[in-house]
Write a protein that holds these residues in place. Structure first.
Motif, PDB file in Angstrom:
ATOM      1  N   TRP A   1       4.960  -5.458  -1.252  1.00  0.00           N
ATOM      2  CA  TRP A   1       5.773  -4.376  -0.696  1.00  0.00           C
ATOM      3  C   TRP A   1       4.900  -3.194  -0.272  1.00  0.00           C
ATOM      4  CZ3 TRP A   1       9.255  -7.622  -0.297  1.00  0.00           C
ATOM      5  CH2 TRP A   1       9.688  -8.420  -1.355  1.00  0.00           C
ATOM      6  N   ALA A   2       4.989  -2.812   0.984  1.00  0.00           N
ATOM      7  CA  ALA A   2       4.304  -1.629   1.478  1.00  0.00           C
ATOM      8  C   ALA A   2       5.267  -0.446   1.447  1.00  0.00           C
ATOM      9  CB  ALA A   2       3.826  -1.863   2.908  1.00  0.00           C
ATOM     10  N   ASP A   3       4.777   0.701   1.018  1.00  0.00           N
ATOM     11  CA  ASP A   3       5.594   1.922   0.981  1.00  0.00           C
ATOM     12  C   ASP A   3       6.963   1.667   0.362  1.00  0.00           C
ATOM     13  OD1 ASP A   3       3.473   3.110   2.194  1.00  0.00           O
ATOM     14  OD2 ASP A   3       4.533   3.764   3.987  1.00  0.00           O
TER      15      ASP A   3
ATOM     16  N   GLY B   1       8.194  -6.357   3.339  1.00  0.00           N
ATOM     17  CA  GLY B   1       7.477  -7.502   2.811  1.00  0.00           C
ATOM     18  C   GLY B   1       6.200  -7.780   3.569  1.00  0.00           C
ATOM     19  N   PHE B   2       5.274  -8.462   2.903  1.00  0.00           N
ATOM     20  CA  PHE B   2       3.961  -8.815   3.450  1.00  0.00           C
ATOM     21  C   PHE B   2       3.164  -7.568   3.834  1.00  0.00           C
ATOM     22  CE2 PHE B   2       6.835 -12.359   4.720  1.00  0.00           C
ATOM     23  CZ  PHE B   2       6.338 -13.298   3.830  1.00  0.00           C
ATOM     24  N   ASN B   3       3.437  -6.447   3.135  1.00  0.00           N
ATOM     25  CA  ASN B   3       2.732  -5.198   3.387  1.00  0.00           C
ATOM     26  C   ASN B   3       2.806  -4.760   4.841  1.00  0.00           C
ATOM     27  OD1 ASN B   3       1.658  -4.286   0.827  1.00  0.00           O
ATOM     28  ND2 ASN B   3       0.415  -6.132   0.824  1.00  0.00           N
ATOM     29  N   THR B   4       3.910  -5.097   5.482  1.00  0.00           N
ATOM     30  CA  THR B   4       4.148  -4.661   6.857  1.00  0.00           C
ATOM     31  C   THR B   4       5.116  -3.486   6.835  1.00  0.00           C
ATOM     32  OG1 THR B   4       3.821  -6.897   7.701  1.00  0.00           O
ATOM     33  CG2 THR B   4       4.967  -5.346   9.131  1.00  0.00           C
ATOM     34  N   ILE B   5       4.648  -2.348   7.289  1.00  0.00           N
ATOM     35  CA  ILE B   5       5.463  -1.139   7.229  1.00  0.00           C
ATOM     36  C   ILE B   5       6.399  -1.076   8.425  1.00  0.00           C
ATOM     37  CG2 ILE B   5       5.437   1.376   7.209  1.00  0.00           C
ATOM     38  CD1 ILE B   5       2.682   1.228   5.883  1.00  0.00           C
ATOM     39  N   SER B   6       7.692  -1.006   8.136  1.00  0.00           N
ATOM     40  CA  SER B   6       8.709  -0.823   9.163  1.00  0.00           C
ATOM     41  C   SER B   6       9.502   0.432   8.853  1.00  0.00           C
ATOM     42  CB  SER B   6       9.650  -2.031   9.218  1.00  0.00           C
ATOM     43  OG  SER B   6       8.943  -3.219   9.511  1.00  0.00           O
ATOM     44  N   SER B   7       9.884   1.152   9.878  1.00  0.00           N
ATOM     45  CA  SER B   7      10.665   2.365   9.669  1.00  0.00           C
ATOM     46  C   SER B   7      12.128   2.010   9.442  1.00  0.00           C
ATOM     47  CB  SER B   7      10.545   3.284  10.885  1.00  0.00           C
ATOM     48  OG  SER B   7      11.189   2.691  12.008  1.00  0.00           O
TER      49      SER B   7
ATOM     50  N   TYR C   1      13.250  -6.677  -3.323  1.00  0.00           N
ATOM     51  CA  TYR C   1      12.656  -6.536  -2.006  1.00  0.00           C
ATOM     52  C   TYR C   1      12.414  -5.060  -1.688  1.00  0.00           C
ATOM     53  CZ  TYR C   1      14.310 -11.361  -1.342  1.00  0.00           C
ATOM     54  OH  TYR C   1      14.554 -12.708  -1.468  1.00  0.00           O
ATOM     55  N   GLY C   2      11.166  -4.650  -1.800  1.00  0.00           N
ATOM     56  CA  GLY C   2      10.833  -3.247  -1.596  1.00  0.00           C
ATOM     57  C   GLY C   2      11.300  -2.364  -2.726  1.00  0.00           C
ATOM     58  N   LEU C   3      11.629  -2.979  -3.876  1.00  0.00           N
ATOM     59  CA  LEU C   3      12.124  -2.238  -5.044  1.00  0.00           C
ATOM     60  C   LEU C   3      13.294  -1.338  -4.640  1.00  0.00           C
ATOM     61  CD1 LEU C   3       8.722  -1.433  -6.790  1.00  0.00           C
ATOM     62  CD2 LEU C   3      10.183  -3.436  -7.054  1.00  0.00           C
ATOM     63  N   SER C   4      14.317  -1.950  -4.092  1.00  0.00           N
ATOM     64  CA  SER C   4      15.596  -1.372  -3.653  1.00  0.00           C
ATOM     65  C   SER C   4      15.621  -1.032  -2.168  1.00  0.00           C
ATOM     66  CB  SER C   4      15.999  -0.119  -4.448  1.00  0.00           C
ATOM     67  OG  SER C   4      15.342   1.044  -3.975  1.00  0.00           O
ATOM     68  N   LEU C   5      14.459  -1.020  -1.504  1.00  0.00           N
ATOM     69  CA  LEU C   5      14.403  -0.590  -0.109  1.00  0.00           C
ATOM     70  C   LEU C   5      15.246  -1.488   0.796  1.00  0.00           C
ATOM     71  CD1 LEU C   5      13.125   1.384   1.913  1.00  0.00           C
ATOM     72  CD2 LEU C   5      11.181  -0.192   2.095  1.00  0.00           C
ATOM     73  N   SER C   6      15.170  -2.800   0.600  1.00  0.00           N
ATOM     74  CA  SER C   6      15.933  -3.730   1.441  1.00  0.00           C
ATOM     75  C   SER C   6      17.430  -3.534   1.258  1.00  0.00           C
ATOM     76  CB  SER C   6      15.547  -5.175   1.106  1.00  0.00           C
ATOM     77  OG  SER C   6      16.326  -6.093   1.828  1.00  0.00           O
TER      78      SER C   6
ATOM     79  N   LEU D   1      13.813  -9.963   2.951  1.00  0.00           N
ATOM     80  CA  LEU D   1      12.475  -9.649   2.455  1.00  0.00           C
ATOM     81  C   LEU D   1      11.742  -8.691   3.390  1.00  0.00           C
ATOM     82  CD1 LEU D   1      10.041 -12.123   0.780  1.00  0.00           C
ATOM     83  CD2 LEU D   1       9.205 -10.657   2.609  1.00  0.00           C
ATOM     84  N   ALA D   2      11.787  -8.956   4.678  1.00  0.00           N
ATOM     85  CA  ALA D   2      11.075  -8.096   5.632  1.00  0.00           C
ATOM     86  C   ALA D   2      11.639  -6.688   5.656  1.00  0.00           C
ATOM     87  CB  ALA D   2      11.126  -8.704   7.034  1.00  0.00           C
TER      88      ALA D   2
END
Length: 386
Positions: free
Chosen positions: A153-155, A78-84, A109-114, A73-74
């Motif tokens: 989801w952030a970004d 997740g939790f609107n926490t932006i990670s590079s 999770y992140g709409l495919s980002l994870s 999730l992270a």
């Protein structure tokens, strides 16, 4: 550390109507700073100890060997926490180097980002060296317009989603996942978020469950029997779909999120686990730290609203932990991993430091007197395995 974006957002919110004082801004920034800090792992750590494993020799259904995994999730911001991408890949490499070999993600999770970020690590590893699970139930479609109110989801990636628990949608979802991650197969597939707690569904979850009963369930059973996947089950935040499915299907393993933690475990322990045990089905525990609450984050599960009884229990267990020279996060991770029904826990992480702290917690020797005191004070169930 507070990001520039967080600082600007906090300042903007306080300027609206001048309804907050400067002290309120300081308190808000203090909270944000606390969310970036790491709870130290306390207690005697056996650095040479291996992470716990399962004896899968006589397992009726598929069960992963590793009893500690990593939730994705992270990695989807997740939790609107932006990670590079770099920060997440560093975290994933730290997980691999620490011996974690069980990875759980989802198209949602992140709409495919994870999934894409997990692929940055896993596509370069031998497929037989790790266990990989993902989920079905939502199909993603590209869109030039960002999805508004997109949960936590952030970004996130530029996709929208629609629910689809049909047989064809299930196979399509798995094929899309394999391409995003860059691997040839999945070990476990979970039917995702069939729950009245899912705000998108509410009571309509029963309609989607009926679609899954005719589509996803027989399709995943077929894929398991054909050897395409090793096991399937449900990935849910409430047990309703699991209870409903047990009498009409044969799942192998279920991901139970928000249902078994040191703070909240009575129903899972006394109802869900016995039902699974009767059929030889195991559980993977998601969110064993209650969405970060048990590491000191200012949220409980997936909400900023912290129930007063949970805060009171947190304070009481923390006091006992300090008395015995350990920390509540360490106790929580080992507590969630203890039951024989549990095949694995999959706490999330977004930094290498969090990974290393979680792994260290699994190697701490917790005194028996700690658990005895928790039971004596009715802070955990009397029959809870420890």
């Amino acid at each position: 550390m507070v990001s520039r974006r967080s600082f600007i957002k906090a300042g903007a919110a306080l300027s609206l109507g001048s309804i907050f004082s400067a002290s309120a801004l300081a308190e808000q920034l203090k909270v944000k700073m606390s969310q970036g800090q790491l709870m130290p792992t306390k207690g005697p750590i056996d650095k040479s100890a291996a992470l716990p494993t399962n004896d899968v020799t006589n397992a009726k259904h598929y069960r992963p060997e590793a009893r500690m995994g990593l939730g994705g999730l992270a990695a989807g911001n997740g939790f609107n926490t932006i990670s590079s991408d770099t920060e997440i890949l560093t975290m994933l490499n730290a997980a691999w180097d620490a011996g974690i070999r069980h990875y759980d993600t989802s198209p949602f999770y992140g709409l495919s980002l994870s999934e894409r970020r997990f692929g940055d690590l896993l596509r370069n590893k031998k497929r037989e060296d790790f266990v990989l699970s993902s989920k079905v139930g939502r199909l993603l479609t590209p869109s030039a317009e960002p999805l508004e109110n997109s949960w936590h989801w952030a970004d996130h990636s530029p996709f929208h989603y629609k629910y689809d628990y049909s047989a064809s949608g299930t196979r399509r979802s798995i094929e899309d996942t394999l391409q995003r991650i860059g691997v040839a197969s999945l070990d476990i597939v979970y039917i995702h978020d069939l729950s009245p707690q899912n705000s998108d569904m509410g009571e309509d979850w029963l309609k989607y469950f009926d679609q899954a009963a005719k589509g996803a369930i027989p399709e995943l059973t077929k894929m398991r029997d054909e050897g395409i996947i090793k096991g399937w089950g449900f990935g849910v935040n409430t047990p309703h779909a699991v209870y409903k499915a047990l009498d009409m299907s044969d799942p192998d393993i279920c991901l139970l999120a928000l249902q078994y933690s040191i703070l909240d475990h009575k129903e899972a322990l006394n109802k869900t686990f016995p039902m699974l045990d009767k059929r030889g089905i195991s559980a993977v525990i998601g969110a064993p730290l209650n969405g970060g609450f048990l590491t000191g984050r200012n949220r409980f599960n997936y909400s900023p609203k912290i129930p007063a009884p949970m805060q009171q229990k947190y304070n009481a267990i923390s006091e006992v932990a300090t008395k015995h020279g350990i920390d509540i996060k360490t106790a929580a991770l080992q507590f969630a991993e203890a039951p024989s029904t549990v095949a694995s826990i999959v706490p999330g992480a977004r930094t290498a430091e969090q990974i290393n702290a979680n792994v260290a917690s699994m190697k701490v020797t917790i005194p028996d007197a700690f658990w005895s005191e928790l039971k004596a004070k009715n802070l955990i169930e009397q029959n809870a395995p420890v």
